[in-house]
Design a protein around this motif. Structure first.
Motif, PDB file in Angstrom:
ATOM      1  N   LEU A  86       0.865  -1.174   0.000  1.00  0.00           N
ATOM      2  CA  LEU A  86       0.000   0.000   0.000  1.00  0.00           C
ATOM      3  C   LEU A  86       0.904   1.228   0.000  1.00  0.00           C
ATOM      4  N   LYS A  87       0.864   2.000  -1.074  1.00  0.00           N
ATOM      5  CA  LYS A  87       1.718   3.181  -1.193  1.00  0.00           C
ATOM      6  C   LYS A  87       0.906   4.419  -0.836  1.00  0.00           C
ATOM      7  N   LEU A  88       1.264   5.038   0.281  1.00  0.00           N
ATOM      8  CA  LEU A  88       0.595   6.249   0.746  1.00  0.00           C
ATOM      9  C   LEU A  88       1.327   7.469   0.203  1.00  0.00           C
ATOM     10  N   THR A  89       0.598   8.381  -0.428  1.00  0.00           N
ATOM     11  CA  THR A  89       1.221   9.573  -0.998  1.00  0.00           C
ATOM     12  C   THR A  89       0.637  10.876  -0.464  1.00  0.00           C
ATOM     13  N   ARG A  90      -0.473  10.805   0.233  1.00  0.00           N
ATOM     14  CA  ARG A  90      -1.036  12.006   0.846  1.00  0.00           C
ATOM     15  C   ARG A  90      -1.888  11.583   2.034  1.00  0.00           C
ATOM     16  N   ILE A  91      -1.670  12.278   3.155  1.00  0.00           N
ATOM     17  CA  ILE A  91      -2.416  11.971   4.367  1.00  0.00           C
ATOM     18  C   ILE A  91      -2.858  13.289   4.987  1.00  0.00           C
ATOM     19  N   ASP A  92      -4.118  13.604   4.848  1.00  0.00           N
ATOM     20  CA  ASP A  92      -4.690  14.796   5.467  1.00  0.00           C
ATOM     21  C   ASP A  92      -5.308  14.383   6.800  1.00  0.00           C
ATOM     22  N   THR A  93      -4.649  14.747   7.866  1.00  0.00           N
ATOM     23  CA  THR A  93      -5.134  14.383   9.198  1.00  0.00           C
ATOM     24  C   THR A  93      -6.507  14.968   9.464  1.00  0.00           C
ATOM     25  N   VAL A  94      -6.735  16.180   8.970  1.00  0.00           N
ATOM     26  CA  VAL A  94      -8.041  16.812   9.170  1.00  0.00           C
ATOM     27  C   VAL A  94      -8.572  17.343   7.843  1.00  0.00           C
ATOM     28  N   ALA A 160       1.030  19.784  14.712  1.00  0.00           N
ATOM     29  CA  ALA A 160       1.995  19.428  15.756  1.00  0.00           C
ATOM     30  C   ALA A 160       3.082  18.541  15.158  1.00  0.00           C
ATOM     31  N   TRP A 161       3.906  19.151  14.321  1.00  0.00           N
ATOM     32  CA  TRP A 161       4.905  18.383  13.579  1.00  0.00           C
ATOM     33  C   TRP A 161       6.120  19.262  13.337  1.00  0.00           C
ATOM     34  N   SER A 162       7.321  18.661  13.383  1.00  0.00           N
ATOM     35  CA  SER A 162       8.564  19.427  13.315  1.00  0.00           C
ATOM     36  C   SER A 162       9.205  19.420  11.943  1.00  0.00           C
ATOM     37  N   GLY A 163       8.626  18.678  10.999  1.00  0.00           N
ATOM     38  CA  GLY A 163       9.149  18.649   9.642  1.00  0.00           C
ATOM     39  C   GLY A 163       8.263  19.398   8.680  1.00  0.00           C
ATOM     40  N   ASN A 164       8.038  18.834   7.489  1.00  0.00           N
ATOM     41  CA  ASN A 164       7.246  19.497   6.456  1.00  0.00           C
ATOM     42  C   ASN A 164       5.750  19.290   6.708  1.00  0.00           C
ATOM     43  N   TRP A 165       4.989  20.369   6.594  1.00  0.00           N
ATOM     44  CA  TRP A 165       3.558  20.338   6.890  1.00  0.00           C
ATOM     45  C   TRP A 165       2.831  21.213   5.884  1.00  0.00           C
ATOM     46  N   ILE A 166       1.502  21.080   5.854  1.00  0.00           N
ATOM     47  CA  ILE A 166       0.694  21.882   4.937  1.00  0.00           C
ATOM     48  C   ILE A 166      -0.702  22.074   5.514  1.00  0.00           C
ATOM     49  N   LEU A 167      -1.251  23.277   5.313  1.00  0.00           N
ATOM     50  CA  LEU A 167      -2.649  23.586   5.590  1.00  0.00           C
ATOM     51  C   LEU A 167      -3.205  24.290   4.364  1.00  0.00           C
ATOM     52  N   ARG A 168      -4.288  23.746   3.802  1.00  0.00           N
ATOM     53  CA  ARG A 168      -4.889  24.299   2.588  1.00  0.00           C
ATOM     54  C   ARG A 168      -6.261  24.891   2.905  1.00  0.00           C
ATOM     55  N   ARG A 178     -13.019  24.747   2.214  1.00  0.00           N
ATOM     56  CA  ARG A 178     -12.547  23.506   2.811  1.00  0.00           C
ATOM     57  C   ARG A 178     -11.154  23.749   3.392  1.00  0.00           C
ATOM     58  N   LEU A 179     -10.977  23.315   4.630  1.00  0.00           N
ATOM     59  CA  LEU A 179      -9.672  23.338   5.283  1.00  0.00           C
ATOM     60  C   LEU A 179      -9.175  21.906   5.394  1.00  0.00           C
ATOM     61  N   SER A 180      -7.959  21.657   4.916  1.00  0.00           N
ATOM     62  CA  SER A 180      -7.381  20.319   5.015  1.00  0.00           C
ATOM     63  C   SER A 180      -5.892  20.443   5.263  1.00  0.00           C
ATOM     64  N   GLY A 181      -5.313  19.376   5.772  1.00  0.00           N
ATOM     65  CA  GLY A 181      -3.868  19.412   5.935  1.00  0.00           C
ATOM     66  C   GLY A 181      -3.333  18.405   6.915  1.00  0.00           C
ATOM     67  N   GLY A 182      -2.030  18.507   7.110  1.00  0.00           N
ATOM     68  CA  GLY A 182      -1.285  17.616   7.979  1.00  0.00           C
ATOM     69  C   GLY A 182       0.135  17.501   7.462  1.00  0.00           C
ATOM     70  N   LEU A 183       0.596  16.285   7.251  1.00  0.00           N
ATOM     71  CA  LEU A 183       1.922  16.041   6.688  1.00  0.00           C
ATOM     72  C   LEU A 183       1.951  16.501   5.232  1.00  0.00           C
ATOM     73  N   HIS A 184       3.015  17.229   4.853  1.00  0.00           N
ATOM     74  CA  HIS A 184       3.120  17.708   3.470  1.00  0.00           C
ATOM     75  C   HIS A 184       3.318  16.525   2.518  1.00  0.00           C
ATOM     76  N   ASP A 185       2.624  16.563   1.386  1.00  0.00           N
ATOM     77  CA  ASP A 185       2.747  15.478   0.409  1.00  0.00           C
ATOM     78  C   ASP A 185       3.906  15.686  -0.560  1.00  0.00           C
ATOM     79  N   TRP A 186       4.622  16.832  -0.459  1.00  0.00           N
ATOM     80  CA  TRP A 186       5.761  17.094  -1.345  1.00  0.00           C
ATOM     81  C   TRP A 186       6.884  16.081  -1.086  1.00  0.00           C
ATOM     82  N   GLU A 187       7.271  15.364  -2.124  1.00  0.00           N
ATOM     83  CA  GLU A 187       8.367  14.388  -2.079  1.00  0.00           C
ATOM     84  C   GLU A 187       8.156  13.306  -1.010  1.00  0.00           C
TER      85      GLU A 187
END
Length: 666
Positions: A86-94, A160-168, A178-187
């Motif tokens: 299972l290859k995960l490429t985007r995970i929007d926590t909220v 609550a993350w110390s690396g790459n993140w995103i909020l759209r 729509r508000l979404s985001g969490g871990l950045h999907d870049w690379e």
């Protein structure tokens, strides 16, 4: 916030992209189970399980409601129930939908080291993306936003993350957003083998039907103190500290210099003395002269060799230095960039398998995705605590890992190296705290380039920025205290520096003919948070030593209880380091029972407004309060209602300050 209820709707949504297919509660997933448990801290944790059918992807959503708080925590655990990868490429926590209406968006930019917490306020229009791709959470933007409704109310969200993140923030049909985001999907991608699982980054959010920025920041501050930040005797004390760095850096520090400052610190009443960078390296008289950049001896190139001490500069060793600090009744702190790996470090040659690589190139840090590297890091920090008896670890990180390590012999894949590094770093910090709970862990990263609620859960305080001149400090504090309680913010008063830095304006802000009110203004600005200074203490003029000692005593006896426990209200907008913004700053700290409060007033240099009136907040309307002025002024009394509606007026010179104590009489 919008028309009607004034809330953000359906914030507990989520979305996952796996094997190029999007999954959410409305897209391919069915709710199959839900349970709720009350945790030992009183929080209600709700686990909801979604599945796409038998032996396929499963998503476990965790939502935590904290008692007496509007703050909600959410994260996901994605499980591969299939028989294939299972290859995960985007995970929007909220994922949530804003109620219809007009919104004002607030967030903070950060262009580089020394430009933290640049405030941005704008109408929410079109698509707006807040993100970071530098590999350090605060390097480009800070992981925080607020939305204020035209009819009142406020919503805040933080990754609550110390690396790459995103909020759209993306417009949808019918004037919705729509508000979404969490871990950045870049690379990023992560491959789960059958039975494998991944925990998403956590997101915190809160919504309040009434109030604005003060109310939401107070809510997060209270929640952080009660439920999120680690605590120990040092955090409870909110101590007054000294750090050697700026006036000595790595080139002018040695055993005798440090001890002479320890002597002066004890006389002044300081409680922590920290040995910053410059203590380790080859036993060479030129080692630690970072300005010289000699490849053979420069400590920066040897980061990772924390077992080495420059015995030319510190002939008695670090344990002796620690014992000397303790003999003076103070605690000992030491700097360490535990994640860093210099190209000339012995560690790089002895353990090349620890190094983070991108396409075979060194990235300059130890990859904590590697369990062996995590064990080495734990044992190294343990050595500083046990052998050097360190009470305080200043944990720095001075590089941008960007998308991180992609070697595949570390226990991670080629698309999730940065994610696994930070999960590993959190694990190391957790082990240290569990084994040595009374040691204070300071979060530093080129100053304030990694300030986030992820590290706030694992460390005791965040260093706000390398530069510390007063105007800059006030900008930082106004912004950082939006997501952190003032007691979790740590910085220096305007420092003396060994060389001139444009970023810090002045090599030595303490002038022989300096008016006393300017000195007070400079010192008091850093009493808004956890107090520290970085001066050549034995060389301060007698008048400056006396006045600094007075203020340290004032902080310890009168002020730090408000910093440690109070609700902080901003009575002005932010000032900016470039000279714009508010030319007065006022901060009002109110204790829980509203019996005591303290008001800090600062007039900055610039602007023609010689007199200002400030309306206080958070008092009991019907109570009568007495007012006492630190620098003299009319002693008085007034009702809480009068103080909040009519306010207090001040007339100050530029670069002057005032402190007013407010106590309930009846």
């Amino acid at each position: 916030m919008g028309e009607g209820a004034g809330y953000v709707h359906q914030m507990n949504g989520f979305a996952v992209v796996a094997n190029d297919r999007r999954y959410s509660e409305a897209e391919g997933l069915q709710r199959v189970e839900e349970r709720a448990v009350t945790r030992p801290d009183g929080a209600l944790e709700i686990k909801t399980v979604f599945a796409a059918g038998v032996r396929q992807i499963r998503v476990e959503r965790y939502t935590v409601h904290y008692p007496g708080s509007a703050v909600v925590e959410q994260w996901l655990e994605i499980v591969n129930g299939s028989e294939g990868e299972l290859k995960l490429t985007r995970i929007d926590t909220v994922q949530g939908t804003l109620a219809p209406g007009a919104y004002t968006l607030d967030y903070f930019m950060n262009h580089a080291n020394g430009t933290e917490f640049i405030p941005v306020t704008c109408p929410l229009e079109g698509t707006k993306v807040l993100d970071c791709t530098a590999g350090r959470s605060s390097r480009l933007m800070h992981p925080w936003l607020t939305l204020r409704g035209a009819e009142g109310g406020v919503f805040a969200c933080s990754v609550a993350w110390s690396g790459n993140w995103i909020l759209r923030l993306e417009p949808e049909a019918g004037s919705l957003y729509r508000l979404s985001g969490g871990l950045h999907d870049w690379e990023f991608f992560k491959v789960l083998q059958p039975g494998g699982r991944m925990e998403s980054v956590h997101i915190l959010y809160a919504e309040m039907a009434e109030g604005g920025l003060n109310e939401i920041s107070i809510e997060f501050g209270r929640w952080g103190k009660q439920f999120w930040y680690p605590s120990n005797a040092i955090t409870e004390a909110v101590p007054a500290a000294w750090n050697h760095w700026w006036p000595y850096e790595d080139s002018a520090i040695n055993e005798d210099v440090f001890k002479s400052n320890v002597d002066a610190a004890a006389e002044l009443g300081l409680e922590i003395c920290t040995l910053d960078a410059g203590w380790f390296g080859e036993p060479n008289p030129e080692c630690n002269d970072h300005l010289g950049w000699s490849e053979n001896v420069d400590w920066y190139l040897k980061r990772g060799d924390w077992h080495k001490i420059n015995t030319i500069r510190f002939p008695s060793g670090i344990a002796d230095l620690s014992e000397y600090v303790h003999s003076k009744g103070m605690k000992f702190g030491i700097w360490c960039e535990i994640e860093a790996l210099g190209v000339k470090a012995d560690l790089a040659a002895l353990h090349p398998e620890y190094a983070a690589l991108r396409d075979g190139e060194q990235l300059g840090y130890v990859c904590f995705g590697n369990p062996e590297a995590r064990q080495w890091a734990f044992e190294t920090l343990q050595h500083l605590i046990v052998d050097y008896k360190a009470d305080w670890l200043k944990l720095d990180f001075n590089l941008d890992p960007k998308c991180g390590c992609n070697r595949t012999d570390h226990g991670h894949g080629d698309g999730d190296g940065l994610y696994e590094h930070y999960m590993g770093y959190y694990q190391v910090l957790t082990r240290i705290r569990e084994l040595y709970p009374e040691v204070y862990l300071e979060n530093c990263s080129s100053g304030g380039l990694r300030i986030d609620l992820g590290l706030a859960k694992h460390t005791h305080g965040a260093f706000l920025s390398d530069p510390d001149f007063t105007r800059h400090h006030l900008q930082l504090f106004w912004g950082a205290s939006m997501m952190l309680h003032p007691s979790a913010c740590y910085h220096f008063t305007w420092s003396q520096t060994i060389v001139h830095y444009d970023s810090n304006v002045d090599k030595d802000p303490i002038k022989p003919d300096m008016p006393l009110h300017k000195f007070d203004y400079m010192i008091r600005a850093n009493m808004l948070n956890s107090f520290a200074c970085s001066y050549r203490l034995p060389e301060l003029p007698d008048w400056a030593q006396r006045r600094l000692g007075y203020h340290i005593g004032l902080y310890k006896s009168m002020l730090r209880k408000f910093v440690g426990e109070g609700d902080m209200h901003r009575l002005t907008g932010p000032t900016l380091r470039d000279g714009t913004g508010e030319q007065w700053n006022a901060y009002f700290y109110v204790m829980k029972e509203r019996n005591e409060a303290v008001l800090f007033i600062f007039r900055l240099d610039g602007g023609d407004d010689e007199r200002r009136t400030f309306r206080l907040q958070g008092l009991n309307e019907t109570s009568v309060y007495e007012l006492m002025y630190e620098d003299g002024g009319e002693y008085g009394k007034a009702t809480g209602l009068a103080l909040m509606e009519e306010g207090l007026s001040f007339e100050l010179e530029p670069e002057a300050s005032q402190i007013v104590y407010v106590r309930r009489m009846r």
